[in-house]
Design an enzyme around this catalytic site. Structure first.
Site, short mmCIF file in Angstrom:
data_model
loop_
_atom_site.label_atom_id
_atom_site.label_comp_id
_atom_site.label_asym_id
_atom_site.label_seq_id
_atom_site.Cartn_x
_atom_site.Cartn_y
_atom_site.Cartn_z
CB SER A 168 1.08 -4.59 7.79
OG SER A 168 1.83 -3.95 8.80
CE LYS A 219 0.14 1.44 4.67
NZ LYS A 219 1.52 1.97 4.62
N GLY A 268 4.56 -3.99 3.68
CA GLY A 268 4.69 -5.36 3.19
C GLY A 268 4.49 -6.41 4.27
CG ASP A 327 0.35 -0.85 8.39
OD1 ASP A 327 0.68 -1.85 9.05
OD2 ASP A 327 1.11 -0.29 7.59
#
Length: 270
Positions: free
Chosen positions: A99, A8, A97, A132
């Site tokens: 998470s 993300k 990455g 996250d």
């Protein structure tokens, strides 16, 4: 079972205040992107975790994939599994990455063993693993608050090409937070993101940038290079060190040379 575990980026990141528990109150828009690790998960006689690709440092027991499995195994009677992680998302890059890996392991175990856990339950488990992690359960654009675990669907339009560059610099999230001076934004991010995208560069900020740029001038230089290439918006993602730029069309990234990890993909949010 083969699973793509995507990264993300953060569109804006306001560090609002430091909490009594040591965490920080933040405000950010999380956007899933088409850049992924690959997970392979199968039932097995004994549990094992292996990785290939980018080398992962530290004790295997502390790996988020392992912890995600153990979290569900503590509450449900499930068989051991083998997990193979093909690591492609850089570590210490501000891309979430690890998470993502944890969240996708939770979802895979839920499916593999027919646990029938709903989205809210999976989000609660994910929040125990990282600030996250919960975002990757639904994996849709969201306004994040709290320490990143409070998620609100956000509606805005963004149709562009995203150029993502990792400058091979590892930035410690803990150190990055220690150098930030929290402050309340004058205008909240949810309001700013509804404005014309041509004005985002001057209004939507990442509060980590000043201190990270001071320690790593190359990251700032990279951001400026992306803006000079014609990006209508460029910023560091999370606590760094990855930098991304939004363009109206696909660009020739060869100008950046071959010393960075460079990815380019479309983003379509309606």
């Amino acid at each position: 079972m083969k699973i793509l575990s995507n990264a993300k980026i953060n569109l804006g990141l306001n560090i609002i205040s430091k909490r009594l528990d040591g965490f920080h109150e933040i405000e950010s828009v999380f956007i899933p992107i088409d850049f992924s690790d690959v997970l392979f998960i199968e039932k097995s006689k004994e549990f094992s975790f292996k990785s290939k690709g980018i080398q992962i440092q530290g004790d295997i027991k502390s790996n988020l994939c392992v912890r995600a499995y153990q979290l569900l195994a503590a509450d449900f009677d499930i068989e051991p599994v083998t997990i193979l992680l093909d690591k492609k998302i850089p570590i210490g890059a501000g891309l979430g990455g690890g998470s993502s890996n944890a969240a996708f392991v939770l979802k895979a175990i839920n499916s593999l063993f027919h646990l029938n856990l709903d989205t809210e339950t999976l989000r609660n488990y994910a929040s125990k693993l990282g600030s996250d992690c919960a975002f990757f359960i639904e994996n849709k654009p969201a306004l994040a608050s709290g320490r990143g675990e409070i998620l609100k669907p956000i509606m805005f339009k963004l149709n562009c090409w995203c150029l993502l560059v990792y400058p091979n610099i590892h930035v410690s999230t803990q150190v990055a937070y220690s150098k930030v001076k929290p402050k309340q934004p004058e205008i909240n991010l949810e309001q700013l993101i509804q404005n014309s995208k041509e004005g985002w560069q001057s209004t939507i900020k990442n509060d980590f940038e000043p201190s990270v740029f001071a320690n790593y001038p190359l990251i700032n230089e990279l951001k400026q290079s992306i803006i000079e290439m014609g990006a209508f918006y460029s910023a560091m993602s999370g606590s760094g060190s990855s930098v991304f730029g939004f363009f109206n069309e696909k660009v020739d990234a060869s100008i950046l040379g071959d010393k960075y990890i460079v990815e380019q993909f479309p983003i379509n949010i309606y």
